[in-house]
Design a protein around this motif. Structure first.
Motif, short mmCIF file in Angstrom:
data_model
loop_
_atom_site.label_atom_id
_atom_site.label_comp_id
_atom_site.label_asym_id
_atom_site.label_seq_id
_atom_site.Cartn_x
_atom_site.Cartn_y
_atom_site.Cartn_z
N GLY A 1 0.77 -1.19 -0.03
CA GLY A 1 0.00 0.18 0.24
C GLY A 1 0.81 1.34 0.03
O GLY A 1 0.08 2.30 0.04
N THR A 2 2.14 1.28 -0.05
CA THR A 2 2.96 2.26 -0.15
C THR A 2 2.64 3.25 -0.95
O THR A 2 2.70 4.50 -0.98
CB THR A 2 4.57 1.89 0.10
N CYS A 3 2.75 2.97 -2.33
CA CYS A 3 2.37 3.59 -3.56
C CYS A 3 1.17 4.24 -3.70
O CYS A 3 0.95 5.46 -3.91
CB CYS A 3 2.64 3.04 -4.86
N ALA A 4 0.11 3.55 -3.10
CA ALA A 4 -1.39 3.86 -3.10
C ALA A 4 -1.14 5.07 -2.09
O ALA A 4 -1.88 6.08 -2.21
CB ALA A 4 -2.36 2.92 -2.52
N LEU A 5 -0.74 5.19 -1.03
CA LEU A 5 -0.98 6.26 0.05
C LEU A 5 -0.13 7.39 -0.26
O LEU A 5 -0.19 8.54 -0.19
CB LEU A 5 0.17 5.51 1.25
N LEU A 6 1.16 7.28 -1.20
CA LEU A 6 1.88 8.28 -1.57
C LEU A 6 1.07 9.16 -2.78
O LEU A 6 1.07 10.23 -2.75
CB LEU A 6 3.12 7.66 -2.52
N ALA A 7 0.50 8.19 -3.74
CA ALA A 7 -0.54 8.79 -4.56
C ALA A 7 -1.60 9.60 -4.01
O ALA A 7 -1.87 10.91 -4.54
CB ALA A 7 -1.22 7.60 -5.62
#
Length: 361
Positions: free
Chosen positions: A40-46
């Motif tokens: 979920g790191t990239c989703a949170l960054l997005a």
């Protein structure tokens, strides 16, 4: 605030803010959910950066159709993708995990779609993958073809793909992609402390299959690096995500980064910390691995570096949090429930602990 065993980072941040407000503390408060390269790191960054989502139906780790997603930063010709979005463990029960069958090909198809749209850099969050395919599936999604000794093509979910692989066909016109790979672990791929043995059981790998898996990955990487005319050297971080970084490095330029550091830079967290009187973070269970790439520990270290006058507070279950680089430790009780009841219990425990710690402060 990664308490994601029961609560998302966003949910935890909201609960903490509500507890502080009801305890009578005066703001302003700034809530910034964090991630460290895990699921979920990239989703949170997005979400933090306001990036544009693109959806595509692709095969999941076991070949079932799933709606995958990547996030586009057009100005930088860059796409952000969580490996777990298409190639993760998902809700599959432990008794149904099949690490030798699981593939990252769905993630490869997401990358191919982003490349077709003009992206030349892929930021890939490595956490939560179901496979130990060494990036073989991603490359297949990007147009690589694998053949056995009879010249027959091996499909992505072939359980004996490592043993039967004899030839690699590289696609014509392979783009000059750059990969920024975000990991929350520093394990090498092979050896007693390597990622295959340490994280393989999470993906369903039996201890009796460790050597079989290592031999298969070693054979795959030998062929891949020969085809890419490069030399394989096992490195810290290659053990993340079943060796994805090791496979991609045979053909592409990769930058293997500590996920927490990259995340903090992208959201300019150091600037926020410099303006703060207190930095509060939490982890579901702070343990011996927390100091090796996990977000909360990294955040506490960053706060100590850029604003040593700010009070640093850690919320976590267990007792090892008392050894964290924090000025104060707030203990959470262990969860007694499971499923949705665990989510409710975690929310109540977090609110109560924060409220009681700061009420009348």
């Amino acid at each position: 605030m990664p308490l994601r065993a029961a609560l998302s980072a966003q949910e935890a941040a909201v609960i903490i803010r509500q507890a502080l407000e009801q305890a009578g503390l005066q703001g302003p408060f700034h809530c910034q959910p964090i991630a460290d390269g895990g699921d979920g790191t990239c989703a949170l960054l997005a979400e933090s950066l306001g990036l544009e989502p693109h959806f595509l139906m692709v095969p999941d780790a076991y070949g079932r159709s799933v709606r995958g997603v990547y996030y586009l930063e057009r100005s930088a010709q860059r796409a952000f993708i969580d490996l777990a979005a298409a190639s993760g463990l998902g809700a599959r029960g432990k008794d149904r995990l099949a690490p030798f069958q699981a593939s990252t090909v769905g993630t490869g198809l997401l990358i191919a779609d982003a490349v077709a749209g003009g992206c030349r850099e892929i930021v890939l969050g490595l956490g939560g993958t179901a496979s130990i395919d060494g990036g073989m599936g991603i490359l297949q999604g990007l147009g690589f073809t694998y053949l056995n000794r009879a010249g027959r093509e091996l499909h992505a979910f072939h359980p004996a793909r490592f043993q039967e692989l004899a030839f690699i066909q590289r696609p014509i016109g392979l783009p000059a992609l750059r990969f920024t790979l975000l990991a929350d672990v520093r394990h090498r791929l092979f050896g007693e402390e390597g990622g295959i043995r340490v994280f393989g059981p999470q993906k369903g790998l039996a201890t009796t299959d460790f050597e079989h898996a290592e031999r298969g990955l070693a054979a795959w990487l030998e062929l891949a690096y020969a085809k890419g005319k490069r030399t394989f050297v096992d490195q810290a971080g290659y053990g993340a995500a079943g060796g994805v970084a090791a496979g991609l490095a045979a053909f592409f330029s990769i930058d293997l980064r500590a996920g927490a550091d990259f995340f903090f830079q992208q959201v300019q967290l150091a600037d926020l910390i410099r303006q703060s009187h207190c930095v509060l973070t939490g982890e579901g269970h702070y343990d011996t691995q927390s100091a090796f790439g996990k977000g909360p520990h990294a955040l506490l270290c960053l706060a100590e570096k850029v604003n040593p006058d700010a009070k640093r507070i850690l919320i976590s279950s267990g007792t090892l949090g008392r050894k964290a680089p924090a000025d104060r430790f707030i203990a959470l009780p262990p969860l007694q429930q499971q499923g949705e009841m665990a989510k409710k219990e975690a929310a109540e425990n977090l609110f109560r602990a924060c409220y009681q710690a700061f009420h009348g402060a």
